[in-house]
Motif scaffolding. Structure first.
Motif, PDB file in Angstrom:
ATOM      1  N   GLU A   1      12.226  -1.849   2.753  1.00  0.00           N
ATOM      2  CA  GLU A   1      11.489  -1.764   1.495  1.00  0.00           C
ATOM      3  C   GLU A   1      11.884  -0.571   0.630  1.00  0.00           C
ATOM      4  N   PHE A   2      12.255   0.544   1.262  1.00  0.00           N
ATOM      5  CA  PHE A   2      12.467   1.768   0.498  1.00  0.00           C
ATOM      6  C   PHE A   2      13.899   2.290   0.571  1.00  0.00           C
ATOM      7  N   GLY A   3      14.764   1.593   1.269  1.00  0.00           N
ATOM      8  CA  GLY A   3      16.191   1.869   1.203  1.00  0.00           C
ATOM      9  C   GLY A   3      16.748   2.749   2.293  1.00  0.00           C
ATOM     10  N   GLY A   4      15.953   3.755   2.711  1.00  0.00           N
ATOM     11  CA  GLY A   4      16.398   4.601   3.793  1.00  0.00           C
ATOM     12  C   GLY A   4      17.466   5.598   3.371  1.00  0.00           C
ATOM     13  N   PRO A   5      18.075   6.250   4.360  1.00  0.00           N
ATOM     14  CA  PRO A   5      17.883   6.008   5.796  1.00  0.00           C
ATOM     15  C   PRO A   5      16.498   6.430   6.283  1.00  0.00           C
ATOM     16  N   VAL A   6      16.097   5.843   7.426  1.00  0.00           N
ATOM     17  CA  VAL A   6      14.811   6.139   8.042  1.00  0.00           C
ATOM     18  C   VAL A   6      15.053   6.658   9.450  1.00  0.00           C
ATOM     19  N   THR A   7      14.405   7.747   9.768  1.00  0.00           N
ATOM     20  CA  THR A   7      14.460   8.296  11.121  1.00  0.00           C
ATOM     21  C   THR A   7      13.118   8.076  11.792  1.00  0.00           C
ATOM     22  N   GLY A   8      13.131   7.372  12.908  1.00  0.00           N
ATOM     23  CA  GLY A   8      11.932   7.206  13.705  1.00  0.00           C
ATOM     24  C   GLY A   8      11.914   8.245  14.808  1.00  0.00           C
TER      25      GLY A   8
ATOM     26  N   ALA B   1       0.833  -1.209   0.000  1.00  0.00           N
ATOM     27  CA  ALA B   1       0.000   0.000   0.000  1.00  0.00           C
ATOM     28  C   ALA B   1       0.866   1.257   0.000  1.00  0.00           C
ATOM     29  N   PHE B   2       1.930   1.252   0.799  1.00  0.00           N
ATOM     30  CA  PHE B   2       2.830   2.410   0.806  1.00  0.00           C
ATOM     31  C   PHE B   2       3.492   2.573  -0.565  1.00  0.00           C
ATOM     32  N   ALA B   3       3.924   1.447  -1.149  1.00  0.00           N
ATOM     33  CA  ALA B   3       4.646   1.509  -2.418  1.00  0.00           C
ATOM     34  C   ALA B   3       3.787   2.108  -3.535  1.00  0.00           C
ATOM     35  N   THR B   4       2.483   1.825  -3.536  1.00  0.00           N
ATOM     36  CA  THR B   4       1.616   2.379  -4.573  1.00  0.00           C
ATOM     37  C   THR B   4       1.437   3.885  -4.431  1.00  0.00           C
ATOM     38  N   ARG B   5       1.787   4.425  -3.296  1.00  0.00           N
ATOM     39  CA  ARG B   5       1.608   5.845  -3.029  1.00  0.00           C
ATOM     40  C   ARG B   5       2.930   6.623  -3.063  1.00  0.00           C
ATOM     41  N   LEU B   6       4.027   5.926  -3.331  1.00  0.00           N
ATOM     42  CA  LEU B   6       5.346   6.548  -3.316  1.00  0.00           C
ATOM     43  C   LEU B   6       6.011   6.439  -4.682  1.00  0.00           C
ATOM     44  N   PRO B   7       7.006   7.279  -4.953  1.00  0.00           N
ATOM     45  CA  PRO B   7       7.734   7.183  -6.223  1.00  0.00           C
ATOM     46  C   PRO B   7       8.440   5.830  -6.353  1.00  0.00           C
ATOM     47  N   ALA B   8       8.709   5.442  -7.588  1.00  0.00           N
ATOM     48  CA  ALA B   8       9.376   4.163  -7.832  1.00  0.00           C
ATOM     49  C   ALA B   8      10.865   4.219  -7.536  1.00  0.00           C
ATOM     50  N   ALA B   9      11.438   5.413  -7.496  1.00  0.00           N
ATOM     51  CA  ALA B   9      12.879   5.554  -7.285  1.00  0.00           C
ATOM     52  C   ALA B   9      13.286   5.013  -5.915  1.00  0.00           C
ATOM     53  N   ARG B  10      14.485   4.443  -5.855  1.00  0.00           N
ATOM     54  CA  ARG B  10      15.060   3.966  -4.602  1.00  0.00           C
ATOM     55  C   ARG B  10      16.534   4.386  -4.578  1.00  0.00           C
ATOM     56  N   PRO B  11      17.097   4.693  -3.417  1.00  0.00           N
ATOM     57  CA  PRO B  11      16.445   4.652  -2.102  1.00  0.00           C
ATOM     58  C   PRO B  11      15.632   5.910  -1.847  1.00  0.00           C
ATOM     59  N   LEU B  12      14.737   5.809  -0.866  1.00  0.00           N
ATOM     60  CA  LEU B  12      13.951   6.946  -0.412  1.00  0.00           C
ATOM     61  C   LEU B  12      14.257   7.204   1.061  1.00  0.00           C
TER      62      LEU B  12
ATOM     63  N   VAL C   1      10.447  19.532   6.740  1.00  0.00           N
ATOM     64  CA  VAL C   1      11.361  18.395   6.728  1.00  0.00           C
ATOM     65  C   VAL C   1      11.289  17.605   5.422  1.00  0.00           C
ATOM     66  N   VAL C   2      10.107  17.498   4.809  1.00  0.00           N
ATOM     67  CA  VAL C   2       9.952  16.743   3.568  1.00  0.00           C
ATOM     68  C   VAL C   2      10.338  17.635   2.386  1.00  0.00           C
ATOM     69  N   ARG C   3      11.036  17.068   1.418  1.00  0.00           N
ATOM     70  CA  ARG C   3      11.499  17.823   0.245  1.00  0.00           C
ATOM     71  C   ARG C   3      10.314  18.273  -0.614  1.00  0.00           C
ATOM     72  N   PRO C   4      10.497  19.313  -1.415  1.00  0.00           N
ATOM     73  CA  PRO C   4       9.444  19.705  -2.365  1.00  0.00           C
ATOM     74  C   PRO C   4       9.084  18.539  -3.283  1.00  0.00           C
ATOM     75  N   GLY C   5       7.794  18.303  -3.465  1.00  0.00           N
ATOM     76  CA  GLY C   5       7.325  17.183  -4.258  1.00  0.00           C
ATOM     77  C   GLY C   5       7.277  15.877  -3.504  1.00  0.00           C
ATOM     78  N   GLY C   6       7.715  15.890  -2.248  1.00  0.00           N
ATOM     79  CA  GLY C   6       7.702  14.679  -1.436  1.00  0.00           C
ATOM     80  C   GLY C   6       6.307  14.320  -0.963  1.00  0.00           C
ATOM     81  N   THR C   7       6.218  13.202  -0.254  1.00  0.00           N
ATOM     82  CA  THR C   7       4.926  12.592   0.085  1.00  0.00           C
ATOM     83  C   THR C   7       4.765  12.447   1.588  1.00  0.00           C
ATOM     84  N   LEU C   8       3.548  12.659   2.048  1.00  0.00           N
ATOM     85  CA  LEU C   8       3.162  12.339   3.424  1.00  0.00           C
ATOM     86  C   LEU C   8       2.067  11.288   3.374  1.00  0.00           C
ATOM     87  N   LEU C   9       2.308  10.155   4.019  1.00  0.00           N
ATOM     88  CA  LEU C   9       1.313   9.097   4.156  1.00  0.00           C
ATOM     89  C   LEU C   9       0.709   9.208   5.543  1.00  0.00           C
TER      90      LEU C   9
END
Length: 311
Positions: A61-68, A31-42, A130-138
């Protein structure tokens, strides 16, 4: 409503009570993948990462890095101990004050967290920073109004699990046929359904199965969550654009007995807003009902995801 203190009790039960099955994890990943760009890493921000329920999944799944980012010290301790990943880091932080540089994330996930945010306009602005221009919020949340599916950009309908756990396309306004959880107990099938047994899609509150025995829980939901119009206005004012509103369904999480055992952990923060006497009475009622067919399949409740694009 008063803030929920995850350092008090919930950090001890959250991981077990809210654990995902492998099939559920796969469903959310898709579900997340269908809502995000195909490019990796994210690069990702997992806002309100808690015990790390999704953070390692995002990194894998998306390569990271990921900050929790998580305000509860004890929830973070659980995440570091039990949900580590080489491309994930857990840091103290809340929506209104994120410890991340400008435009440092390609997307952010906010999974059943937004109702905890005290200053929502400030949180929406900080996410925009924090999110880049054109980026996504789920944004996985509950909505208190009936609404149509929003689909900008030709995306397909959200996937909702049918009785066999397979994906099918629906809109929020459609009537959802539900699995029959316990054939011998009609009250188990009563929550948010019409007399014919179908879910009532015009209901203004989410179809959370367990609230059938916790009547005050609906008042709590109404106080915690917002209609789509209010949510949308908050984020659009902060520079976000709604791209998609849809539902994601999950495979059945096991049996009614298992579902009740997980519910008994009280890992859902809604219980922090209910009187103890109501909670015990509700669990007693569920014990009585589930005893009729403990091995019947547990209910499947679709979850709403609102997808925003950062302007």
């Amino acid at each position: 409503m008063r803030p929920v203190d995850y350092d008090h009790r919930l950090h001890r039960t959250y991981a077990a009570g809210r654990a995902l099955t492998d099939a559920q994890r796969t469903a959310w990943s898709r579900a997340f993948a269908t809502r995000l760009p195909a490019a990796r890493p994210l690069r990702a921000l997992d806002l309100g990462s808690g015990t790390g329920r999704f953070t390692p999944l995002l990194a894998a799944e998306f390569g990271g890095p990921v900050t929790g980012a998580e305000p509860s010290a004890r929830m973070r301790e659980q995440a570091v101990a039990h949900a580590a990943h080489p491309r994930a880091a857990y840091v103290p932080g809340r929506a209104e004050a994120l410890p991340l540089p400008d435009e440092s994330a390609d997307f952010a996930l906010c999974f059943l967290v937004w109702h905890h945010v005290r200053d929502k306009p400030a949180g929406a602005r900080e996410l925009h920073r924090v999110v880049r221009p054109g980026g996504t919020l789920l944004l996985r949340t509950e909505l208190t109004d009936s609404h149509e599916r929003v689909d900008q950009g030709g995306l397909a309908d959200a996937a909702v699990a049918d009785e066999g756990g397979h994906a099918r396309s629906v809109s929020r306004s459609s009537t959802r046929a539900a699995p029959s959880p316990v054939a011998s107990s009609s009250r188990l099938q009563a929550t948010a359904r019409t007399p014919s047994g179908a879910y009532d899609s015009s209901s203004s509150l989410p179809d959370l199965w367990y609230l059938d025995a916790f009547p005050r829980g609906r008042d709590v939901l109404a106080a915690l969550y917002q209609p789509l119009s209010v949510l949308r206005a908050t984020f659009e004012t902060a520079g976000w654009e709604v791209k998609r509103v849809g539902e994601v369904g999950l495979p059945a999480p096991g049996t009614w007995a298992g579902a009740l055992a997980r519910l008994r952990t009280r890992a859902f923060s809604i219980f922090e807003h209910m009187p103890e006497a109501d909670i015990e009475a509700g669990f007693a009622e569920w014990e009585r009902r589930v005893a009729a067919a403990p091995q019947a399949p547990a209910p499947v409740t679709p979850g709403t995801v609102v997808t925003f694009r950062r302007g």
